[in-house]
Design a protein around this motif. Structure first.
Motif, PDB file in Angstrom:
ATOM      1  N   GLY A  21       0.782  -1.231   0.000  1.00 18.74           N
ATOM      2  CA  GLY A  21       0.000   0.000   0.000  1.00 18.74           C
ATOM      3  C   GLY A  21       0.810   1.275   0.000  1.00 18.74           C
ATOM      4  N   ARG A  22       2.083   1.192  -0.409  1.00 17.89           N
ATOM      5  CA  ARG A  22       2.938   2.378  -0.360  1.00 17.89           C
ATOM      6  C   ARG A  22       3.532   2.731  -1.717  1.00 17.89           C
ATOM      7  NH1 ARG A  22       0.431   3.247   4.102  1.00 17.89           N
ATOM      8  NH2 ARG A  22       1.316   2.418   6.045  1.00 17.89           N
ATOM      9  N   ASP A  23       2.968   2.220  -2.804  1.00 18.23           N
ATOM     10  CA  ASP A  23       3.579   2.440  -4.118  1.00 18.23           C
ATOM     11  C   ASP A  23       3.663   3.927  -4.461  1.00 18.23           C
ATOM     12  OD1 ASP A  23       2.178  -0.542  -5.724  1.00 18.23           O
ATOM     13  OD2 ASP A  23       3.809  -0.271  -4.268  1.00 18.23           O
ATOM     14  N   ASP A  24       2.546   4.644  -4.302  1.00 21.11           N
ATOM     15  CA  ASP A  24       2.545   6.065  -4.649  1.00 21.11           C
ATOM     16  C   ASP A  24       3.481   6.856  -3.736  1.00 21.11           C
ATOM     17  OD1 ASP A  24      -1.021   6.173  -5.461  1.00 21.11           O
ATOM     18  OD2 ASP A  24       0.726   5.508  -6.622  1.00 21.11           O
ATOM     19  N   ALA A  25       3.427   6.538  -2.443  1.00 22.71           N
ATOM     20  CA  ALA A  25       4.296   7.248  -1.498  1.00 22.71           C
ATOM     21  C   ALA A  25       5.759   6.954  -1.805  1.00 22.71           C
ATOM     22  CB  ALA A  25       3.956   6.832  -0.071  1.00 22.71           C
ATOM     23  N   MET A  26       6.081   5.708  -2.158  1.00 25.47           N
ATOM     24  CA  MET A  26       7.464   5.355  -2.458  1.00 25.47           C
ATOM     25  C   MET A  26       7.958   6.088  -3.701  1.00 25.47           C
ATOM     26  SD  MET A  26      10.228   3.768  -1.785  1.00 25.47           S
ATOM     27  CE  MET A  26       9.647   2.703  -0.470  1.00 25.47           C
ATOM     28  N   ALA A  27       7.117   6.140  -4.747  1.00 18.62           N
ATOM     29  CA  ALA A  27       7.516   6.845  -5.964  1.00 18.62           C
ATOM     30  C   ALA A  27       7.769   8.319  -5.683  1.00 18.62           C
ATOM     31  CB  ALA A  27       6.437   6.675  -7.031  1.00 18.62           C
ATOM     32  N   ALA A  28       6.886   8.943  -4.897  1.00 19.75           N
ATOM     33  CA  ALA A  28       7.055  10.356  -4.569  1.00 19.75           C
ATOM     34  C   ALA A  28       8.312  10.587  -3.744  1.00 19.75           C
ATOM     35  CB  ALA A  28       5.827  10.869  -3.818  1.00 19.75           C
ATOM     36  N   MET A  29       8.598   9.674  -2.824  1.00 23.77           N
ATOM     37  CA  MET A  29       9.758   9.836  -1.955  1.00 23.77           C
ATOM     38  C   MET A  29      11.058   9.686  -2.740  1.00 23.77           C
ATOM     39  SD  MET A  29      10.458   7.844   1.624  1.00 23.77           S
ATOM     40  CE  MET A  29      11.792   8.306   2.721  1.00 23.77           C
ATOM     41  N   VAL A  30      11.154   8.675  -3.600  1.00 25.12           N
ATOM     42  CA  VAL A  30      12.363   8.476  -4.393  1.00 25.12           C
ATOM     43  C   VAL A  30      12.596   9.675  -5.312  1.00 25.12           C
ATOM     44  CG1 VAL A  30      13.431   7.071  -6.184  1.00 25.12           C
ATOM     45  CG2 VAL A  30      12.257   5.964  -4.276  1.00 25.12           C
TER      46      VAL A  30
END
Length: 610
Positions: A21-30
């Motif tokens: 459940g963190r795909d969008d957050a991970m993309a934004a963070m990277v």
């Protein structure tokens, strides 16, 4: 992950969970970290902030970046810049190759073990704020020289004020292009914390990204459990059950599933994973409960390792854990393997092991019987004190919890002095207050500690944030000690009077200062301070003549005050008192004050006296 000498046991049938459940957050963070931004990652305990940070830093897009990790521990009174200092110590092998300016000499107070690599110490500054600003600049120069691309501050809600102020300066200054990642729990940020200034508005010289992690929903809960057992046989009903009992917090989910499996409350059948009598399952409502039940099912040596790691709090190597647990190296290696396989401990890097979460660490520590816990703290203190560079703040805690008051005092006073040098007066006051009130002391030490506490209160320009009343009570109790020498009684009476003035307790302040005067007769510089406080018309109960009498007595003692700076400060107070009393003579005293051509130190002392 670094290599380790731990002999790992066979893997558990419950695997580490996937990042769900963190795909969008991970993309934004990277993307944000790649573009040199301030990245704020917020969420409650156990939500997965650290896990996402680890995954982000391991992303191929960030390969080769130099990362400075500053993890803030949940100390009662965090040491100023302690997390940053600990993070920078990992770079000690590179110091010899750095070209540092003389400004880096300001770092000697933080890194005494680096004396052979750092420039000479700088001349002391009279203003604590200037000292702090110089220290911040020196830290900035150091991380620039090290080529730090990503600065990470984990659990910033536990950070000290100096660390947060330093972060604010980094986000507003023009300098090396780097990313700053800050993780924190919004609900644990106190009122007035500098962290609020960092999180409430975008920085002027950096882009920023705020990532708020939310609990998992029911489908995501099911996906997390499926990843732990590498199976699709997890029903929607079971996922809903787990979500209801854990709130969708990933850490609570992981701990609960592992506990259920350990208790055989879930099992694999021909049709997939099933649960026993769902409605009657005693699923732990908190992570603590699940951790403690899992701990009790482990063998005694592993429990000893967990108790040692819990007492240490910070990640530690095998040798230190062995010394605290009282086990030989082979037993610790085996037990660490079991603890790692259980999911309670993790390898934090560089061969250091610690709990996955502070709540788990506290649960184990608090469940350890008090006599055993004191013994573990004593072993930890002895082991750490024998290290090449003893960690003063950690030794304070361990000696305190072990009941060794003598050693606790020694390290706590040293830590308080370092905090004051770093410009963190509030921490100094809190540490000395705890030291004075949490143990019984012989009269000589009692006097020394009370004097240091009073001096710290007078020297700090920071608000006491609720400590004022506690300091007042501590000084009052010390003054009531029957064996207190007259000289100490007078000085502490003056300190207490000044504090009462700041707390708005004017009548009590006046009465206490008058009571202290007989014990100040041999110390004119302190007697003048008390007299000038008494000369101020702060209460209506006193006639004007009574204040004027004290002003006159103070003026007669001026010739006995030797230092020009002290005389200037006293003149400032004398002028203010006389003018408040409507005395024209106050202008005569004011005209005798130092002019603009006088030194900065004298002007500061005058302001402090006023």
């Amino acid at each position: 992950m670094n290599e380790t000498h731990v002999r790992r046991s066979a893997p558990s049938d419950a695997l580490p969970p996937a990042l769900i459940g963190r795909d969008d957050a991970m993309a934004a963070m990277v993307a944000a970290v790649s573009q040199h931004a301030l990245v704020l990652v917020e969420g409650e305990s156990g939500i997965g902030k650290s896990r996402m940070l680890d995954e982000c830093l391991a992303d191929p897009a960030l390969r080769g970046r130099t990362v400075l990790m500053a993890a803030c521990p949940p100390l009662r009174e965090p040491f100023p810049l302690g997390a940053v200092v600990d993070g920078l110590r990992a770079f000690h092998e590179r110091l010899g190759e750095l070209a540092l300016s003389p400004l880096a000499g300001a770092l000697r107070t933080l890194f005494p073990e680096w004396a052979s690599w750092l420039p000479p110490a700088l001349e002391a500054l009279p203003d604590p704020q200037e000292t702090r600003h110089r220290l911040f600049r020196a830290l900035g120069e150091l991380i620039d020289a090290l080529g730090v691309d990503v600065l990470v501050v984990e659990d910033a809600h536990w950070a000290d004020a100096a660390t947060l102020d330093w972060l604010l300066t980094l986000t507003t200054s023009h300098g090396a292009a780097r990313s700053i990642v800050v993780t924190y729990r919004p609900l644990d940020v106190g009122e007035g914390s500098p962290l609020l200034r960092l999180t409430s508005r975008p920085p002027r010289n950096m882009s920023w990204e705020r990532i708020a992690l939310e609990p998992l929903d029911v489908p995501q809960t099911g996906a997390l459990v499926k990843s732990m057992f590498a199976t699709a046989d997890v029903s929607d009903h079971f996922a809903a059950f787990l979500h209801e009992h854990t709130g969708g917090i990933p850490l609570a989910l992981e701990e609960t599933v592992r506990l259920l499996r350990a208790r055989r409350d879930i099992f694999r059948s021909e049709s997939g994973w099933r649960r026993r009598i769902t409605e009657e399952l005693r699923v732990p409502p908190t992570v603590r409960d699940s951790v403690l039940e899992r701990v009790t099912r482990l063998d005694p040596p592993t429990r000893a390792v967990l108790e040692a790691a819990a007492v240490l709090e910070a990640p530690a190597g095998e040798a230190l854990i062995a010394a605290v647990a009282g086990l030989d190296e082979a037993a610790v290696q085996d037990s660490l393997a079991v603890a790692l396989a259980s999911g309670l401990l993790r390898e934090a890097g560089r061969g250091a092991f610690g709990f996955n979460h502070v709540l788990a660490s506290r649960a184990v520590a608090e469940a350890t019987p008090i006599p055993s816990r004191r013994r573990l703290h004593h072993r930890a203190a002895l082991a750490l004190s024998e290290s090449e560079h003893p960690p003063v703040v950690r030794l304070c805690r361990h000696f305190r919890e072990s009941g060794d008051v003598e050693e606790w005092c020694r390290y706590a006073e040293a830590a308080a002095e370092l905090a004051m040098e770093a410009g963190d007066g509030h921490t100094t006051v809190a540490m000395m207050l705890d030291l004075l009130t949490a143990a019984d002391h012989p009269v000589e030490r009692l006097v020394r500690l009370a004097r240091r506490l009073g001096a710290a209160v007078s020297a700090t320009a920071e608000p006491l944030l609720g400590l004022g009343e506690r300091v007042r009570a501590a000084l009052e109790e010390t003054l009531a000690h029957p064996g207190l020498p007259a000289e100490a009684r007078g000085e502490l009476g003056l300190r207490l009077g000044r504090l009462r003035f700041h707390l708005g307790e004017f009548e009590a302040a006046m009465a206490g200062l008058e009571a202290a005067m007989p014990d100040l007769q041999d110390r004119p510089e302190l007697a003048v301070q008390a007299m000038l406080l008494l000369a101020n018309p702060m209460i209506r109960a006193w006639p004007r003549a009574r204040h004027l009498e004290w002003a006159g007595r103070a003026e007669r003692l001026f010739p006995l005050v030797g230092l020009p700076v002290e005389r200037a400060a006293f003149l400032s107070n004398q002028a203010a008192a006389l003018l408040c009393l409507g005395e024209e003579d106050g202008w005569r005293v004011a005209r005798a004050l130092p002019t603009d051509g006088d030194s900065r130190l004298e002007r500061q002392e005058i302001a402090r006296g006023g």
